[in-house]
Write a protein that holds these residues in place. Structure first.
Motif, PDB file in Angstrom:
ATOM      1  N   VAL A  95      12.563  20.512 -11.980  1.00  0.00           N
ATOM      2  CA  VAL A  95      13.513  20.039 -13.004  1.00  0.00           C
ATOM      3  C   VAL A  95      14.669  21.044 -13.099  1.00  0.00           C
ATOM      4  CG1 VAL A  95      13.819  19.584 -15.470  1.00  0.00           C
ATOM      5  CG2 VAL A  95      11.724  18.829 -14.302  1.00  0.00           C
ATOM      6  N   PRO A  96      15.908  20.581 -12.904  1.00  0.00           N
ATOM      7  CA  PRO A  96      17.046  21.512 -12.940  1.00  0.00           C
ATOM      8  C   PRO A  96      17.198  22.186 -14.306  1.00  0.00           C
ATOM      9  CG  PRO A  96      17.691  19.420 -11.936  1.00  0.00           C
ATOM     10  CD  PRO A  96      16.327  19.212 -12.524  1.00  0.00           C
ATOM     11  N   ASP A  97      17.605  23.452 -14.274  1.00  0.00           N
ATOM     12  CA  ASP A  97      17.874  24.178 -15.522  1.00  0.00           C
ATOM     13  C   ASP A  97      18.900  23.403 -16.338  1.00  0.00           C
ATOM     14  OD1 ASP A  97      16.178  26.153 -14.747  1.00  0.00           O
ATOM     15  OD2 ASP A  97      17.761  27.524 -14.067  1.00  0.00           O
ATOM     16  N   GLY A  98      18.728  23.404 -17.626  1.00  0.00           N
ATOM     17  CA  GLY A  98      19.696  22.761 -18.512  1.00  0.00           C
ATOM     18  C   GLY A  98      19.386  21.309 -18.822  1.00  0.00           C
ATOM     19  N   THR A  99      18.373  20.751 -18.154  1.00  0.00           N
ATOM     20  CA  THR A  99      18.014  19.348 -18.420  1.00  0.00           C
ATOM     21  C   THR A  99      17.554  19.201 -19.867  1.00  0.00           C
ATOM     22  OG1 THR A  99      17.355  18.994 -16.118  1.00  0.00           O
ATOM     23  CG2 THR A  99      16.434  17.477 -17.769  1.00  0.00           C
ATOM     24  N   GLU A 100      18.101  18.170 -20.532  1.00  0.00           N
ATOM     25  CA  GLU A 100      17.750  17.941 -21.947  1.00  0.00           C
ATOM     26  C   GLU A 100      16.872  16.713 -22.141  1.00  0.00           C
ATOM     27  OE1 GLU A 100      21.328  19.504 -24.609  1.00  0.00           O
ATOM     28  OE2 GLU A 100      22.029  18.145 -23.033  1.00  0.00           O
ATOM     29  N   VAL A 101      17.031  15.728 -21.256  1.00  0.00           N
ATOM     30  CA  VAL A 101      16.251  14.491 -21.374  1.00  0.00           C
ATOM     31  C   VAL A 101      15.811  14.060 -19.976  1.00  0.00           C
ATOM     32  CG1 VAL A 101      16.323  12.029 -22.000  1.00  0.00           C
ATOM     33  CG2 VAL A 101      17.500  13.705 -23.439  1.00  0.00           C
ATOM     34  N   LEU A 102      14.567  13.589 -19.884  1.00  0.00           N
ATOM     35  CA  LEU A 102      14.041  13.016 -18.636  1.00  0.00           C
ATOM     36  C   LEU A 102      14.109  11.499 -18.759  1.00  0.00           C
ATOM     37  CD1 LEU A 102      10.751  15.131 -18.447  1.00  0.00           C
ATOM     38  CD2 LEU A 102      12.944  15.650 -17.334  1.00  0.00           C
ATOM     39  N   ALA A 103      14.768  10.846 -17.813  1.00  0.00           N
ATOM     40  CA  ALA A 103      14.932   9.393 -17.903  1.00  0.00           C
ATOM     41  C   ALA A 103      14.194   8.708 -16.758  1.00  0.00           C
ATOM     42  CB  ALA A 103      16.419   9.028 -17.874  1.00  0.00           C
ATOM     43  N   GLY A 104      13.069   8.082 -17.060  1.00  0.00           N
ATOM     44  CA  GLY A 104      12.272   7.385 -16.051  1.00  0.00           C
ATOM     45  C   GLY A 104      12.730   5.944 -15.899  1.00  0.00           C
ATOM     46  N   GLY A 118       7.990   1.830 -12.124  1.00  0.00           N
ATOM     47  CA  GLY A 118       7.147   2.938 -11.672  1.00  0.00           C
ATOM     48  C   GLY A 118       7.574   4.294 -12.200  1.00  0.00           C
ATOM     49  N   GLY A 119       8.864   4.463 -12.463  1.00  0.00           N
ATOM     50  CA  GLY A 119       9.353   5.754 -12.946  1.00  0.00           C
ATOM     51  C   GLY A 119       8.894   6.079 -14.359  1.00  0.00           C
ATOM     52  N   ILE A 120       8.424   5.066 -15.084  1.00  0.00           N
ATOM     53  CA  ILE A 120       8.006   5.289 -16.477  1.00  0.00           C
ATOM     54  C   ILE A 120       6.737   6.140 -16.526  1.00  0.00           C
ATOM     55  CG2 ILE A 120       7.311   4.169 -18.631  1.00  0.00           C
ATOM     56  CD1 ILE A 120      10.167   3.440 -17.921  1.00  0.00           C
ATOM     57  N   ALA A 121       5.771   5.802 -15.695  1.00  0.00           N
ATOM     58  CA  ALA A 121       4.529   6.575 -15.678  1.00  0.00           C
ATOM     59  C   ALA A 121       4.813   8.003 -15.222  1.00  0.00           C
ATOM     60  CB  ALA A 121       3.511   5.910 -14.744  1.00  0.00           C
ATOM     61  N   VAL A 122       5.671   8.142 -14.219  1.00  0.00           N
ATOM     62  CA  VAL A 122       5.974   9.469 -13.686  1.00  0.00           C
ATOM     63  C   VAL A 122       6.669  10.319 -14.752  1.00  0.00           C
ATOM     64  CG1 VAL A 122       7.256  10.749 -11.921  1.00  0.00           C
ATOM     65  CG2 VAL A 122       6.113   8.603 -11.320  1.00  0.00           C
ATOM     66  N   VAL A 123       7.600   9.737 -15.471  1.00  0.00           N
ATOM     67  CA  VAL A 123       8.339  10.527 -16.460  1.00  0.00           C
ATOM     68  C   VAL A 123       7.428  10.941 -17.615  1.00  0.00           C
ATOM     69  CG1 VAL A 123       9.324   8.791 -18.062  1.00  0.00           C
ATOM     70  CG2 VAL A 123      10.661  10.772 -17.387  1.00  0.00           C
ATOM     71  N   ALA A 124       6.483  10.091 -17.965  1.00  0.00           N
ATOM     72  CA  ALA A 124       5.564  10.463 -19.052  1.00  0.00           C
ATOM     73  C   ALA A 124       4.716  11.661 -18.619  1.00  0.00           C
ATOM     74  CB  ALA A 124       4.692   9.270 -19.432  1.00  0.00           C
ATOM     75  N   ALA A 125       4.269  11.662 -17.366  1.00  0.00           N
ATOM     76  CA  ALA A 125       3.475  12.788 -16.858  1.00  0.00           C
ATOM     77  C   ALA A 125       4.334  14.053 -16.798  1.00  0.00           C
ATOM     78  CB  ALA A 125       2.926  12.457 -15.472  1.00  0.00           C
ATOM     79  N   LEU A 126       5.568  13.918 -16.344  1.00  0.00           N
ATOM     80  CA  LEU A 126       6.451  15.073 -16.248  1.00  0.00           C
ATOM     81  C   LEU A 126       6.792  15.611 -17.641  1.00  0.00           C
ATOM     82  CD1 LEU A 126       8.171  16.991 -14.551  1.00  0.00           C
ATOM     83  CD2 LEU A 126       9.950  15.230 -14.488  1.00  0.00           C
ATOM     84  N   GLY A 127       6.974  14.719 -18.578  1.00  0.00           N
ATOM     85  CA  GLY A 127       7.254  15.140 -19.953  1.00  0.00           C
ATOM     86  C   GLY A 127       6.139  16.014 -20.509  1.00  0.00           C
ATOM     87  N   ARG A 128       4.907  15.664 -20.199  1.00  0.00           N
ATOM     88  CA  ARG A 128       3.759  16.456 -20.668  1.00  0.00           C
ATOM     89  C   ARG A 128       3.795  17.875 -20.117  1.00  0.00           C
ATOM     90  NH1 ARG A 128      -1.131  16.443 -21.215  1.00  0.00           N
ATOM     91  NH2 ARG A 128      -1.673  16.477 -19.016  1.00  0.00           N
ATOM     92  N   HIS A 129       4.329  18.005 -18.907  1.00  0.00           N
ATOM     93  CA  HIS A 129       4.322  19.330 -18.269  1.00  0.00           C
ATOM     94  C   HIS A 129       5.588  20.133 -18.535  1.00  0.00           C
ATOM     95  CE1 HIS A 129       0.530  19.317 -16.073  1.00  0.00           C
ATOM     96  NE2 HIS A 129       0.687  18.002 -16.050  1.00  0.00           N
ATOM     97  N   THR A 130       6.588  19.535 -19.158  1.00  0.00           N
ATOM     98  CA  THR A 130       7.836  20.257 -19.441  1.00  0.00           C
ATOM     99  C   THR A 130       8.130  20.328 -20.937  1.00  0.00           C
ATOM    100  OG1 THR A 130       9.116  18.217 -19.276  1.00  0.00           O
ATOM    101  CG2 THR A 130       8.916  19.551 -17.263  1.00  0.00           C
ATOM    102  N   GLY A 131       7.532  19.412 -21.697  1.00  0.00           N
ATOM    103  CA  GLY A 131       7.843  19.353 -23.132  1.00  0.00           C
ATOM    104  C   GLY A 131       9.186  18.696 -23.417  1.00  0.00           C
ATOM    105  N   LEU A 132       9.867  18.201 -22.374  1.00  0.00           N
ATOM    106  CA  LEU A 132      11.174  17.577 -22.593  1.00  0.00           C
ATOM    107  C   LEU A 132      11.020  16.142 -23.085  1.00  0.00           C
ATOM    108  CD1 LEU A 132      13.001  18.894 -19.399  1.00  0.00           C
ATOM    109  CD2 LEU A 132      13.619  19.415 -21.783  1.00  0.00           C
ATOM    110  N   PRO A 133      11.934  15.693 -23.943  1.00  0.00           N
ATOM    111  CA  PRO A 133      11.877  14.304 -24.419  1.00  0.00           C
ATOM    112  C   PRO A 133      12.167  13.328 -23.281  1.00  0.00           C
ATOM    113  CG  PRO A 133      13.856  15.377 -25.229  1.00  0.00           C
ATOM    114  CD  PRO A 133      13.060  16.438 -24.523  1.00  0.00           C
ATOM    115  N   CYS A 134      11.609  12.139 -23.406  1.00  0.00           N
ATOM    116  CA  CYS A 134      11.733  11.121 -22.345  1.00  0.00           C
ATOM    117  C   CYS A 134      12.482   9.895 -22.826  1.00  0.00           C
ATOM    118  CB  CYS A 134      10.347  10.670 -21.884  1.00  0.00           C
ATOM    119  SG  CYS A 134       9.361  11.987 -21.182  1.00  0.00           S
TER     120      CYS A 134
END
Ligand SMILES: O=P(O)(O)OC[C@H]1O[C@H](OP(=O)(O)OP(=O)(O)O)[C@H](O)[C@@H]1O
Ligand SMILES: O=C(O)c1cc(=O)[nH]c(=O)[nH]1
Length: 172
Positions: free
Chosen positions: A55-64, A68-84
């Motif tokens: 995840v690039p520095d400075g990212t504020e929101v993860l947009a899945g 298929g990108g929805i499941a991936v973003v939810a998993a990534l959110g858990r590991h970064t704490g970033l809002p989705c």
């Protein structure tokens, strides 16, 4: 699990051979059924953990991206704490009528998260939609880059593609 071990697990579970038509309309004899890793909560969690350092520095929101990108973003959110945010292909026509559900994207540095990139067409379309909503989108992150022109298509709209795995990693 190392990334090489994860690549083997994903290839074992997802790699299919046969005749397939892709979203872009192209035909292929090799297809990655992303839902085979997305529907396995343990494997999906490993994918989320492996994506987090990309995840690039400075990212504020993860947009899945739907679907298929929805499941991936939810998993990534858990590991970064970033809002989705969950980005539809088409805005809902009732209720809140939103195209991007969840976290607000306006004025924020948004990372597009996708499972598979082939031509890059879907990421380009959804990035355009997010930019219309006021998001600042400069990067996209995917699990599998099939290396079929997606990186260049994204570069053409000022997007940098980051990939956990390239097709060749899954064929080794
Ligand atoms: O780079 P492209 O050529 O655009 O192709 C990749 C797109 O195709 C797949 O989605 P699919 O249409 O299977 O949708 P889904 O995630 O809703 O199942 C994949 O999840 C990407 O969104
Ligand atoms: O390009 C696509 O539509 C595509 C390719 C692939 O390998 N897997 C997938 O889910 N979609």
């Amino acid at each position: 699990m190392t990334n090489a071990q994860l690549a083997h697990r994903i290839a074992d579970r997802c790699r299919l051979t046969g005749r397939f038509v892709l979203r872009s309309g192209r035909q292929t004899t090799e297809y990655f059924d992303k839902y085979q890793f997305e529907a396995d909560p343990v494997l999906l969690d490993e994918v989320g953990a492996a994506l987090a350092p990309l995840v690039p520095d400075g990212t504020e929101v993860l947009a899945g991206l739907e679907m298929g990108g929805i499941a991936v973003v939810a998993a990534l959110g858990r590991h970064t704490g970033l809002p989705c945010a969950f980005v539809r292909k088409k805005a809902k026509e009732y209720g809140t009528a939103r195209l991007a559900e969840g976290a607000d994207v306006e004025g924020r540095r948004v990372l597009v998260v996708e499972d598979v990139v082939t031509s890059g067409g879907q990421v380009v379309l959804s990035t355009r939609d997010l930019r219309v909503l006021g998001a600042n989108v400069e990067h996209a992150l995917c699990v599998i880059d099939r290396e079929e022109g997606g990186e260049q298509a994204l570069a053409d709209v000022n997007l940098t593609l980051h990939a956990l795995f390239r097709r060749r990693d899954l064929e080794a």
